[in-house]
Design an enzyme around this catalytic site. Structure first.
Site, short mmCIF file in Angstrom:
data_model
loop_
_atom_site.label_atom_id
_atom_site.label_comp_id
_atom_site.label_asym_id
_atom_site.label_seq_id
_atom_site.Cartn_x
_atom_site.Cartn_y
_atom_site.Cartn_z
N SER A 111 0.84 -1.20 0.00
CA SER A 111 0.00 0.00 0.00
C SER A 111 0.87 1.24 0.00
CB SER A 111 -0.93 0.01 1.22
OG SER A 111 -1.87 1.07 1.13
N ASP A 112 0.36 2.30 -0.62
CA ASP A 112 1.08 3.56 -0.63
C ASP A 112 0.07 4.69 -0.74
OD1 ASP A 112 4.04 4.59 -0.88
OD2 ASP A 112 2.86 5.85 -2.24
N GLN A 113 0.38 5.82 -0.15
CA GLN A 113 -0.54 6.95 -0.20
C GLN A 113 0.19 8.21 -0.64
OE1 GLN A 113 -2.27 9.00 3.44
NE2 GLN A 113 -4.09 7.89 2.76
N ALA A 148 -3.42 3.84 -2.55
CA ALA A 148 -3.30 2.71 -3.47
C ALA A 148 -3.07 1.41 -2.71
CB ALA A 148 -2.17 2.95 -4.46
#
Length: 240
Positions: A111-113, A148
């Site tokens: 996950s990444d933001q 994401a």
């Protein structure tokens, strides 16, 4: 005679325990372990969170599935011409794949933001002074948080980008400094923790998944995990 035959069945209980263990690649592993040292069901694939974020670990623990967390070692430098949404999606996939290579057969979550205002990315402030600058910039404006998500078993990958639209209140300098002194959100993109006191900075928030703003969209994740054979509702009883 087997003296254990008359003993009551042993019911495992689980808790999240940090177990820092240096490995050859210097990753740190956090185990969601049975207090009674009972292993998870052998029918379940191992679940791994490819992240060193304590916020994402806390979020994933809500689904009550046993998991470990491994910090991925990837280059997070944006590529030339890459959009914020594209960056978040690419990094989430790369994180998941990097850890999946080290753990064949496991189901890995990446996950990444990335936060953006007027299409420009906003990173983590890292200091009080930079956080003041960020919140002054965001005052009265709408920020898009691209959260994401990617899940892989090493063979196939599912991914999604969940967007949260946050409209900040018009903030005074005193309000900005009071918030920052109280919460110190210097490790958070946009300098505001919406899951905590930072919600007081918001005028409105819109998203298909209210957990996405914290960094791990649990609604989308539940659907993905179910497709990989890890339905949280079906297996919730294994982590009580």
């Amino acid at each position: 005679m087997d003296t254990q035959a008359n003993e009551p069945p042993h019911k495992p209980t689980y808790s999240f325990i940090r177990k820092p263990a240096k490995t050859l690649d210097n990753t740190v592993t956090y185990d969601f372990l049975s207090k009674s040292r009972m292993p998870a069901s052998p029918a379940l694939p191992q679940l791994i969170l490819a992240s060193s974020s304590r916020y994402r670990r806390e979020m994933l623990s809500r689904l009550r599935l046993p998991f470990i967390a491994v910090s991925p070692d990837i280059d997070e430098t944006p590529r030339a011409g890459e959009t914020p949404a594209g960056l978040a999606l690419r990094l989430s996939v790369e994180k998941a794949r990097a850890v999946a290579v080290q753990h064949p057969g496991a189901v890995v979550i990446g996950s990444d933001q990335v936060a953006t205002v007027d299409g420009q990315p906003i990173g983590k402030p890292g200091s009080f002074e930079r956080a003041v600058e960020q919140l002054t910039l965001l005052s009265g404006r709408e920020v898009q948080f691209h959260s994401a998500l990617a899940v892989t078993d090493g063979t196939r990958v599912e991914q999604a980008d969940i967007v949260t639209y946050c409209h900040f209140r018009t903030l005074t300098q005193a309000a900005i400094e009071a918030y920052l002194h109280t919460e110190k959100p210097f490790d958070t993109a946009g300098s505001a923790k919406a899951e905590s006191l930072g919600i007081a900075l918001m005028q409105s928030m819109r998203s298909d998944d209210p957990t996405a703003i914290i960094g791990l969209p649990l609604i989308a994740l539940t659907g993905m995990l179910t497709s990989f054979g890890l339905d949280p509702l079906r297996h919730a009883g294994t982590t009580e």
